[in-house]
Motif scaffolding. Structure first.
Motif, PDB file in Angstrom:
ATOM      1  N   ILE A   1       0.844  -1.272   0.088  1.00 56.10           N
ATOM      2  CA  ILE A   1       0.070   0.010  -0.249  1.00 56.10           C
ATOM      3  C   ILE A   1       0.829   1.177  -0.010  1.00 56.10           C
ATOM      4  N   ASN A   2       0.183   2.296  -0.566  1.00 53.16           N
ATOM      5  CA  ASN A   2       1.084   3.844  -0.424  1.00 53.16           C
ATOM      6  C   ASN A   2       0.562   4.596   0.638  1.00 53.16           C
ATOM      7  N   VAL A   3       1.329   4.901   1.388  1.00 52.80           N
ATOM      8  CA  VAL A   3       0.947   6.103   2.594  1.00 52.80           C
ATOM      9  C   VAL A   3       1.543   7.229   2.168  1.00 52.80           C
ATOM     10  N   SER A   4       0.598   8.520   2.090  1.00 48.19           N
ATOM     11  CA  SER A   4       0.879   9.531   1.483  1.00 48.19           C
ATOM     12  C   SER A   4       1.259  10.655   2.800  1.00 48.19           C
ATOM     13  N   ARG A   5       1.784  11.638   2.459  1.00 43.58           N
ATOM     14  CA  ARG A   5       2.166  12.671   3.567  1.00 43.58           C
ATOM     15  C   ARG A   5       0.917  13.151   4.063  1.00 43.58           C
ATOM     16  N   GLN A   6      -0.230  13.360   3.206  1.00 45.36           N
ATOM     17  CA  GLN A   6      -1.532  13.962   3.688  1.00 45.36           C
ATOM     18  C   GLN A   6      -2.196  13.185   4.757  1.00 45.36           C
ATOM     19  N   GLN A   7      -2.089  11.930   4.400  1.00 47.56           N
ATOM     20  CA  GLN A   7      -2.688  10.622   5.535  1.00 47.56           C
ATOM     21  C   GLN A   7      -2.024  10.990   6.586  1.00 47.56           C
ATOM     22  N   VAL A   8      -0.755  11.165   6.741  1.00 44.49           N
ATOM     23  CA  VAL A   8       0.013  11.162   8.088  1.00 44.49           C
ATOM     24  C   VAL A   8      -0.526  12.316   8.862  1.00 44.49           C
ATOM     25  N   GLU A   9      -0.325  13.622   8.065  1.00 43.60           N
ATOM     26  CA  GLU A   9      -0.559  14.877   8.673  1.00 43.60           C
ATOM     27  C   GLU A   9      -2.086  15.066   9.055  1.00 43.60           C
ATOM     28  N   ASP A  10      -3.042  14.341   8.469  1.00 48.75           N
ATOM     29  CA  ASP A  10      -4.472  14.228   8.764  1.00 48.75           C
ATOM     30  C   ASP A  10      -4.866  13.470  10.048  1.00 48.75           C
ATOM     31  N   PHE A  11      -3.754  12.535  10.411  1.00 52.12           N
ATOM     32  CA  PHE A  11      -4.189  11.631  11.465  1.00 52.12           C
ATOM     33  C   PHE A  11      -3.616  12.381  12.743  1.00 52.12           C
ATOM     34  N   HIS A  12      -4.495  12.454  13.657  1.00 52.15           N
ATOM     35  CA  HIS A  12      -4.317  12.857  15.243  1.00 52.15           C
ATOM     36  C   HIS A  12      -4.638  11.846  16.032  1.00 52.15           C
ATOM     37  N   GLY A  13      -3.606  11.251  16.694  1.00 52.21           N
ATOM     38  CA  GLY A  13      -3.968  10.311  17.747  1.00 52.21           C
ATOM     39  C   GLY A  13      -2.868  10.414  18.901  1.00 52.21           C
ATOM     40  N   PRO A  14      -2.895   9.334  19.951  1.00 53.01           N
ATOM     41  CA  PRO A  14      -1.937   9.510  20.882  1.00 53.01           C
ATOM     42  C   PRO A  14      -0.723   8.893  20.631  1.00 53.01           C
ATOM     43  N   GLU A  15      -0.363   8.419  19.386  1.00 50.42           N
ATOM     44  CA  GLU A  15       0.908   7.672  18.777  1.00 50.42           C
ATOM     45  C   GLU A  15       1.066   8.034  17.532  1.00 50.42           C
ATOM     46  N   ASP A  16       2.207   7.568  17.087  1.00 45.55           N
ATOM     47  CA  ASP A  16       2.403   7.887  15.737  1.00 45.55           C
ATOM     48  C   ASP A  16       1.497   7.016  14.526  1.00 45.55           C
ATOM     49  N   TYR A  17       1.355   7.439  13.300  1.00 47.55           N
ATOM     50  CA  TYR A  17       0.768   6.946  12.463  1.00 47.55           C
ATOM     51  C   TYR A  17       1.506   5.458  12.138  1.00 47.55           C
ATOM     52  N   TRP A  18       0.511   4.430  12.223  1.00 52.99           N
ATOM     53  CA  TRP A  18       1.037   3.044  12.276  1.00 52.99           C
ATOM     54  C   TRP A  18       0.229   2.116  11.486  1.00 52.99           C
ATOM     55  N   CYS A  19       0.728   1.035  10.846  1.00 56.15           N
ATOM     56  CA  CYS A  19      -0.013   0.109   9.945  1.00 56.15           C
ATOM     57  C   CYS A  19       0.417  -1.338  10.076  1.00 56.15           C
ATOM     58  N   LEU A  20      -0.043  -2.244  10.082  1.00 55.84           N
ATOM     59  CA  LEU A  20       0.125  -3.644  10.394  1.00 55.84           C
ATOM     60  C   LEU A  20      -0.640  -4.675   9.230  1.00 55.84           C
ATOM     61  N   CYS A  21      -0.016  -5.816   9.024  1.00 50.86           N
ATOM     62  CA  CYS A  21      -0.672  -6.778   7.842  1.00 50.86           C
ATOM     63  C   CYS A  21      -1.489  -7.816   8.860  1.00 50.86           C
ATOM     64  N   VAL A  22      -2.629  -8.242   8.053  1.00 49.50           N
ATOM     65  CA  VAL A  22      -3.179  -9.326   8.842  1.00 49.50           C
ATOM     66  C   VAL A  22      -3.455 -10.476   7.487  1.00 49.50           C
ATOM     67  N   ALA A  23      -2.820 -11.662   7.693  1.00 49.56           N
ATOM     68  CA  ALA A  23      -3.092 -12.805   6.642  1.00 49.56           C
ATOM     69  C   ALA A  23      -3.814 -13.878   7.332  1.00 49.56           C
ATOM     70  N   TRP A  24      -4.707 -14.391   6.224  1.00 46.49           N
ATOM     71  CA  TRP A  24      -5.506 -15.457   6.453  1.00 46.49           C
ATOM     72  C   TRP A  24      -5.114 -16.872   5.736  1.00 46.49           C
TER      73      TRP A  24
END
Length: 785
Positions: free
Chosen positions: A79-102
């Motif tokens: 996946i691509n993560v853009s600067r705008q996505q990170v700037e729009d995120f407001h949370g108690p921690e940094d912007y994060w992602c993980l994968c889930v495999a079935w």
């Protein structure tokens, strides 16, 4: 979608997905998006989840292929993560992602990958500042890089080239990025720049110009020139140049005159002159007469010319009418000679006879022997059952050693001696991690059998305010071998150690040689140094004066050795010794001389700053560390010397010794604490014997109210390691012995009385009272003696 998933499950083998690649932390640089990637096998499907929410399937880029070895399907998703996505995120921690495999057996989650926007501010929080330092001084350049993500790394440039840290003289403190040059050299002059960089950009600080300068120093004076006049009052001069060393890089030019003039007086030569002629002599048989004169009016002096002419004049005294009567003159002369000889012989004979009437032994022999007297010397040796007085053996330092009076009575016929001596030149442990913190203390003789333990006080130099040391008591076995007796912080039934700030009180039952050794636990561990400066005139140069700076362990014995050596060489203490804390951080010790009056004094070149290595100072128990500064005054009229001695551990605080002395008269060296004295006999015990026995009898007996020896130890603040006292025949007596070692002054008896009052023993009919007058106490000591 679920129908597709179920159909796929029937075509796969039974195992949970295993991630071959997981998303990694990433930084967005400027506006460029980043890719997060996952790869797993076997996997029917993989989806990303960012900040707790599923990423839409349309944003996934996936592909699938089969592992040729296992036959399992490998799925890869990005996946691509853009600067705008990170700037729009407001949370108690940094912007994060993980994968889930079935797979058909379940799901697996990958690690979390954080995504941060990378940046680097433009302005440094602190720029390095230019400086001017003297040769051998310390250069410190501060640099705090701009704020950035990720944190910027710092490099240093010198004259636009990368600075090498291979030279041990240059170091960088990683924590605050300071550049430190411990001893500045001329080659260290230049332009220094701090460079901060991360994945976004590289920033340069303002350039700091460092100038290493050399202050000028006068050369030696030339010899005085000859007087400019041959005779009388004139002038002579001498000169010197500012070349020792010559000023460099803006260093100060020498202060004072380069030429000295002095009046001179050259004695003028005196030419000789003839005195008056003498009267003419009688006319001789040759019809001649003579007269003479001397060259004394004046005599020739200081290279003056001799008189010209003759000293004797002769002339005929008959006007040419002289008659020769040689035979008559000859016989008359012979007759006169014979008569003269006969009269001389008679006179000598009469004189010898007159002397023989008085004899020949008239010389008084006392004139030869009166200057000699005989003396008888008697030597005495007083047996001392407790201690050897330090004045009897000046090469030893006597420790303060105590034993109970009851023990003294049981061993009155044995000799107990205690001494301190320098440690042999070896380390306290095989790997060198331990160092001696005290001198070696010996009590004996070997095989001494005592009824009660000996209380021995050992001075040490460790800084024990913080728990930075492991300190042990060790006993000398043989040769250079030492064995551990106990750690001072542990409990033991065979030995007792009570550690204080500057000394350790030890209870021992076996004679031997003991010392305290320490192992630093970290770089903050420190030991105390005693700093002192002595001075004495130079024996070979009437204008010279030498300052000797000593850095020794802060124990009475170490400084006593220095004092004895200085007394023998005529040195004097120029200021009260000062204490300095030396830490185990491997940095060296620098000693420098400052503020020497350059118009009056000169110092030997290139000796203004001297250094001891860390190992020399850290294990300095063998010989006192000493450095010397040689000074010379320009004239005998300069009788005062004032300057400063700076002593500092590199990167540590400095200690200043102020020197102000008169170099004309050197008094005999005296110092109040140079001699360590000991107390012997009954005077070594502060508690009167009768009172001591009553205290021991009272507290050794168990009491229903709990007022026993344990409470006594608690009130005297020596209630640690009670198991040791419990094993003694008289615990109270041993506690009092240790208390006496802790309190060497007689005035401390009041604190013992206060402790007894607290446990209400002074109100009991059998209680012991120490609230007596000084006269009563002296009476008790007199009875003991």
């Amino acid at each position: 979608w679920m129908l597709t998933l179920v159909s796929l499950q029937h075509g796969q083998s039974g195992t949970l997905p295993h991630f071959l690649e997981e998303p990694v932390d990433a930084y967005i640089v400027k506006s460029n998006p980043i890719k997060l990637r996952c790869q797993a096998r076997p996997a029917l499907q993989i989806f990303f989840k960012c900040n707790g929410e599923w990423v839409h399937q349309s944003q996934h880029m996936s592909q699938e292929h089969t592992d040729l070895t296992t036959g399992l399907k490998i799925r890869e998703v990005m996946i691509n993560v853009s600067r705008q996505q990170v700037e729009d995120f407001h949370g108690p921690e940094d912007y994060w992602c993980l994968c889930v495999a079935w797979s058909h057996l379940g799901t697996s989650k990958s690690r979390k990958a954080t995504v941060r926007i990378a940046y680097l501010r433009k302005n440094f929080e602190q720029d390095p500042q230019g400086t001017e330092v003297p040769l051998n001084g310390m250069i410190v350049l501060h640099c705090r890089p701009p704020e950035g993500v990720p944190v910027a790394e710092v490099d240093w440039l010198k004259n636009e080239e990368n600075l090498s840290f291979d030279d041990g003289n240059i170091m960088e403190k990683k924590g605050d990025h300071n550049l430190i040059i411990s001893e500045a050299r001329l080659s260290d002059s230049g332009n220094y720049t701090c460079v901060a960089s991360n994945i976004v950009a590289k920033r340069r600080s303002a350039t700091a110009t460092v100038i290493v300068y050399v202050n000028g120093g006068w050369s030696s004076w030339t010899d005085w020139s000859p007087c400019n006049v041959r005779c009388g009052r004139g002038v002579q001069k001498r000169s010197r140049t500012c070349t020792n060393p010559a000023p460099l890089n803006g260093g100060a030019f020498c202060e004072g005159m380069s030429v000295q003039k002095s009046t001179c007086n050259t004695v003028c030569p005196v030419d000789g002159g003839w005195g008056e002629w003498s009267e003419w002599s009688a006319c001789s048989s040759d019809c001649e007469r003579q007269r003479s004169r001397e060259c004394t009016a004046p005599e020739p002096k200081h290279g003056g010319r001799l008189c010209d002419g003759v000293a004797v004049a002769t002339e005929n005294c008959t006007g040419g009418l002289c008659t020769q009567s040689g035979d008559v003159a000859l016989y008359s002369g012979l007759a006169a000679g014979v008569v003269t000889v006969v009269l001389l012989i008679v006179a000598v004979t009469l004189y010898r006879r007159s002397q023989s009437e008085y004899g020949v032994d008239v010389i008084d022999s006392s004139a030869l022997t009166g200057g000699f007297q005989s003396f008888s010397f008697k030597t005495s040796r007083q047996a001392n059952p407790l201690l050897i007085n330090s004045s009897m053996q000046p090469d030893l330092t006597v420790s303060r050693t105590y034993t109970s009076p009851m023990c003294f009575q049981d061993s009155i016929d044995k000799e107990l001696m205690a001494e301190r001596s320098l440690l042999d030149p070896f380390t306290a442990s095989d790997d060198g991690s331990e160092i001696f913190l005290s001198p070696a203390v010996t009590y004996g003789p070997p095989g001494l059998d005592l009824s009660y333990p000996i209380a021995m006080t050992i001075a040490h130099c460790a800084e024990v305010a913080a728990d930075n040391w492991t300190i042990r008591l060790k006993r000398h076995i043989q040769d250079n071998k030492w064995e551990e007796v106990m750690s001072v912080n542990e409990e033991s039934t065979s030995c007792y150690c009570l550690l204080e700030a500057q000394k350790c009180h030890v209870l021992l039952e076996h004679p031997g040689r003991y010392a305290l050794v320490g192992e630093p636990l970290n770089q903050e561990a420190g030991k105390r140094l005693r700093l002192a400066v002595f001075g004495s005139p130079d024996a070979s140069n009437s204008l010279g004066f030498t300052l000797r700076v000593y850095c020794v362990d802060d124990t009475p014995h170490a400084f006593q050795e220095v004092a004895v050596g200085e007394r023998s060489r005529g040195g004097r203490l120029l200021e009260e010794p000062k204490m300095m804390l030396f830490k185990a951080n491997t940095f060296s010790l620098q000693v420098s001389i400052q503020d020497v009056p350059q118009l009056l004094w000169s110092i030997k070149p290139f000796t203004t700053c001297q250094e001891f290595s860390f190992s020399q100072v850290w294990a300095s128990n063998q010989h006192p560390l000493q450095c010397a500064f040689t000074l010379e005054r320009y004239s005998h009229s300069s009788s005062q010397l004032s300057c400063k001695i700076s002593i500092r551990q590199v990167t540590g605080k400095e200690q200043i010794l102020q020197v102000y002395t008169s170099v004309g008269v050197v008094p005999f060296f005296t110092q109040s604490d140079c001699t360590i004295t000991s107390q012997t006999g009954s005077r070594a015990f502060k508690i009167p014997l009768s009172i001591r026995q009553r205290i021991s009898t009272t507290f050794d007996t168990a009491n229903a109210n709990g007022k026993d020896w344990q409470l006594l130890a608690q009130k005297l603040h020596i209630d640690r390691n009670l198991c040791y006292f419990a094993c003694q025949e008289s615990p109270s007596s041993v506690i009092l012995t240790l208390w006496e070692a802790q309190h060497p002054d007689s005035g401390d008896l009041d604190s013992l009385a206060s402790a007894l009052e607290e446990i209400s023993k002074v109100h009991s009919p059998k209680a012991v009272s120490l609230s007596c007058s000084k006269e009563e106490r002296d009476s008790e000591f007199t009875k003991l003696a």
